[in-house]
Write a protein that holds these residues in place. Structure first.
Motif, PDB file in Angstrom:
ATOM      1  N   ILE A 145       0.823  -1.207   0.000  1.00  0.00           N
ATOM      2  CA  ILE A 145       0.000   0.000   0.000  1.00  0.00           C
ATOM      3  C   ILE A 145       0.861   1.262   0.000  1.00  0.00           C
ATOM      4  O   ILE A 145       0.543   2.246  -0.677  1.00  0.00           O
ATOM      5  CB  ILE A 145      -0.962  -0.023   1.207  1.00  0.00           C
ATOM      6  N   TYR A 146       1.949   1.240   0.759  1.00  0.00           N
ATOM      7  CA  TYR A 146       2.821   2.418   0.844  1.00  0.00           C
ATOM      8  C   TYR A 146       3.321   2.831  -0.538  1.00  0.00           C
ATOM      9  O   TYR A 146       3.215   3.995  -0.929  1.00  0.00           O
ATOM     10  CB  TYR A 146       4.001   2.090   1.767  1.00  0.00           C
ATOM     11  N   ALA A 161       5.402  17.105  -0.945  1.00  0.00           N
ATOM     12  CA  ALA A 161       4.933  17.559   0.370  1.00  0.00           C
ATOM     13  C   ALA A 161       3.488  17.131   0.619  1.00  0.00           C
ATOM     14  O   ALA A 161       3.139  16.680   1.714  1.00  0.00           O
ATOM     15  CB  ALA A 161       5.061  19.074   0.481  1.00  0.00           C
ATOM     16  N   MET A 162       2.632  17.251  -0.414  1.00  0.00           N
ATOM     17  CA  MET A 162       1.237  16.861  -0.240  1.00  0.00           C
ATOM     18  C   MET A 162       1.107  15.345  -0.103  1.00  0.00           C
ATOM     19  O   MET A 162       0.268  14.852   0.655  1.00  0.00           O
ATOM     20  CB  MET A 162       0.387  17.365  -1.406  1.00  0.00           C
ATOM     21  N   LEU A 166      -0.511  13.199   2.928  1.00  0.00           N
ATOM     22  CA  LEU A 166      -1.480  12.134   2.736  1.00  0.00           C
ATOM     23  C   LEU A 166      -1.063  10.878   3.519  1.00  0.00           C
ATOM     24  O   LEU A 166      -1.895  10.225   4.165  1.00  0.00           O
ATOM     25  CB  LEU A 166      -1.600  11.818   1.245  1.00  0.00           C
ATOM     26  N   ILE A 167       0.213  10.546   3.482  1.00  0.00           N
ATOM     27  CA  ILE A 167       0.723   9.398   4.224  1.00  0.00           C
ATOM     28  C   ILE A 167       0.477   9.585   5.724  1.00  0.00           C
ATOM     29  O   ILE A 167       0.016   8.669   6.425  1.00  0.00           O
ATOM     30  CB  ILE A 167       2.226   9.192   3.944  1.00  0.00           C
ATOM     31  N   PHE A 176       0.512   0.066   5.973  1.00  0.00           N
ATOM     32  CA  PHE A 176       1.163   0.400   4.708  1.00  0.00           C
ATOM     33  C   PHE A 176       1.900  -0.778   4.083  1.00  0.00           C
ATOM     34  O   PHE A 176       2.199  -0.767   2.896  1.00  0.00           O
ATOM     35  CB  PHE A 176       2.142   1.556   4.907  1.00  0.00           C
ATOM     36  N   GLN A 177       2.229  -1.792   4.878  1.00  0.00           N
ATOM     37  CA  GLN A 177       2.979  -2.920   4.341  1.00  0.00           C
ATOM     38  C   GLN A 177       2.082  -4.056   3.832  1.00  0.00           C
ATOM     39  O   GLN A 177       2.569  -5.061   3.329  1.00  0.00           O
ATOM     40  CB  GLN A 177       3.940  -3.459   5.399  1.00  0.00           C
ATOM     41  N   SER A 178       0.765  -3.897   3.942  1.00  0.00           N
ATOM     42  CA  SER A 178      -0.158  -4.895   3.403  1.00  0.00           C
ATOM     43  C   SER A 178      -0.124  -4.881   1.874  1.00  0.00           C
ATOM     44  O   SER A 178       0.182  -3.862   1.252  1.00  0.00           O
ATOM     45  CB  SER A 178      -1.584  -4.627   3.877  1.00  0.00           C
TER      46      SER A 178
END
Length: 413
Positions: A145-146, A161-162, A166-167, A176-178
């Motif tokens: 996902i990341y 930056a945006m 969002l993260i 995020f690692q899925s």
């Protein structure tokens, strides 16, 4: 029964020689042992890795005081540990019927096991029988996902930056690692696009809708009466949780909290945090709003930052390669702010973050503890938020606008 299942991964873990009382001041940690069936107390300690005379003596004291060698399904042992380096000694145990305190026994200065007062609350008790477990390690070359978020955001024309914003916004609710799922979807609305539909210097991220693993989260940007700006879900609850459980967004979970027996030397090692592996130099973010209490060298922990949060919570970030600019004691930080960079300083077998959560001076399992909720809008702020939410919802229905950019796409690797 016994403590929570963890995988022992020999790489990228914190290591230290066995310490004596003269080497360093002891730390204090707690482990929660839930009983999912009737079980002998000594066996419960052994299943969790505690087989020494300290654990045997404590089990005998509990059995004598309660006149029972076995305890029933639903019992919880709250084990207090004095930790020297990586060696743990059982010095206190509280027995609960789920969350109802029954008795506490402590080791006194004369080495006797005596009844004691119930210690300060440990929020980990509330999740003793939860089904949640440590993150699943994703193997292979499947996109996660990341990476998918970054690729999709850049395809939208979002700035770095945006994208980082969002993260941070999604960090408290997304693993995020899925692996990415074909149904995963990301929709964003930002203001003031330039002529090429890219973000400009004046652009603001106004809305995010993220669907991962079948769960959709919608967040709206809102400025409160005090002038501060945050993101809230449709009901006015902040996207920002009190503390993040993983302060390394691209980190891979490698080792959990708790005692484990050394496979060769035989003694019990106490791991007082969670380990997350990633490439050296990966950014480490603040788990929550707080004040830098320490930023410096800490022996086997290497380069260490300790943050002080509200209500007796502290977080510790260890083995860093470098601290972010401006990070020093006394500085205030916000959740998601980069505070340092991954390394392997101190006693470490490989690059990783050793992350600890301390509640009222006691180290607890950051993956299991129930954390306070974030901010919830009320009164005039809630009324104003609902108006802003309706305004943004109306904007989302407009397909063409010179001052807005709506980007929506499935996320693929």
């Amino acid at each position: 029964a016994g403590s929570y299942d963890v995988k022992i991964v020999p790489e990228n873990v914190s290591v230290a020689p066995r310490a004596t009382a003269d080497d360093q001041a002891p730390a204090f940690a707690e482990e929660i042992i839930p009983f999912t069936k009737d079980l002998d107390v000594t066996e419960a300690f052994a299943d969790s890795g505690y087989t020494g005379e300290d654990a045997t003596g404590m089990a005998e004291a509990i059995a004598k005081l309660l006149n029972a060698t076995a305890l029933k399904d639903g019992t919880v042992l709250r084990v207090g540990l004095e930790v020297h380096g990586d060696a743990a000694k059982v010095v206190r145990t509280s027995v609960y019927d789920r969350t109802q305190h029954i008795v506490t026994i402590a080791l006194d200065d004369r080495g006797q096991y005596v009844p004691s007062q119930e210690p300060d609350p440990n929020p980990e008790l509330l999740t003793a029988f939860d089904d949640s477990s440590a993150p699943v390690v994703v193997r292979g070359n499947l996109p996660n996902i990341y990476d998918g978020i970054y690729r999709t955001a850049y395809s939208y024309g979002m700035s770095k930056a945006m994208t980082q914003r969002l993260i941070k916004l999604l960090a408290s609710g997304v693993d995020f690692q899925s692996r990415l799922n074909p149904a995963d979807r990301l929709e964003v609305l930002f203001s003031q696009p330039d002529g090429d539909d890219q973000t400009s210097d004046d652009s603001e991220l106004l809305y995010v809708s993220a669907t991962f693993g079948g769960t959709t989260r919608n967040f709206y940007r809102f400025q409160m009466q005090d002038g501060s700006t945050d993101y809230f879900d449709q009901d006015g609850s902040s996207a920002e949780q009190f503390l993040l459980r993983n302060p390394l967004p691209n980190g891979r979970f490698t080792s959990g909290f708790g005692a484990r027996k050394h496979p060769i030397l035989g003694y019990v090692r106490m791991h007082t945090g969670t380990d997350w592996a990633a490439p050296i130099g990966s950014p480490i973010i603040a788990a929550g709003n707080g004040v830098v209490e320490k930023a410096g060298w800490a022996g086997g922990y290497g380069k260490q930052i300790i943050l002080r949060h509200a209500n007796g919570y502290e977080t510790s970030y260890n083995h860093q390669s470098a601290f972010a600019k401006g990070i020093e004691p006394g500085v205030r930080v916000r959740q998601g702010q980069v505070i340092g960079y991954l390394g392997q300083t101190g006693l470490s077998t490989g690059p990783h973050l050793h992350y600890e959560l301390i509640v009222n001076g006691t180290k607890v399992d950051s993956m299991r503890v129930r954390l306070p909720v974030g901010k919830v809008l009320k009164g005039d702020d809630l009324v104003a938020f609902k108006r802003e939410r309706e305004r943004i919802d109306d904007l989302l229905k407009q397909e063409d606008s010179d001052s807005l950019k709506v980007a929506s796409a499935k996320i693929d690797g």
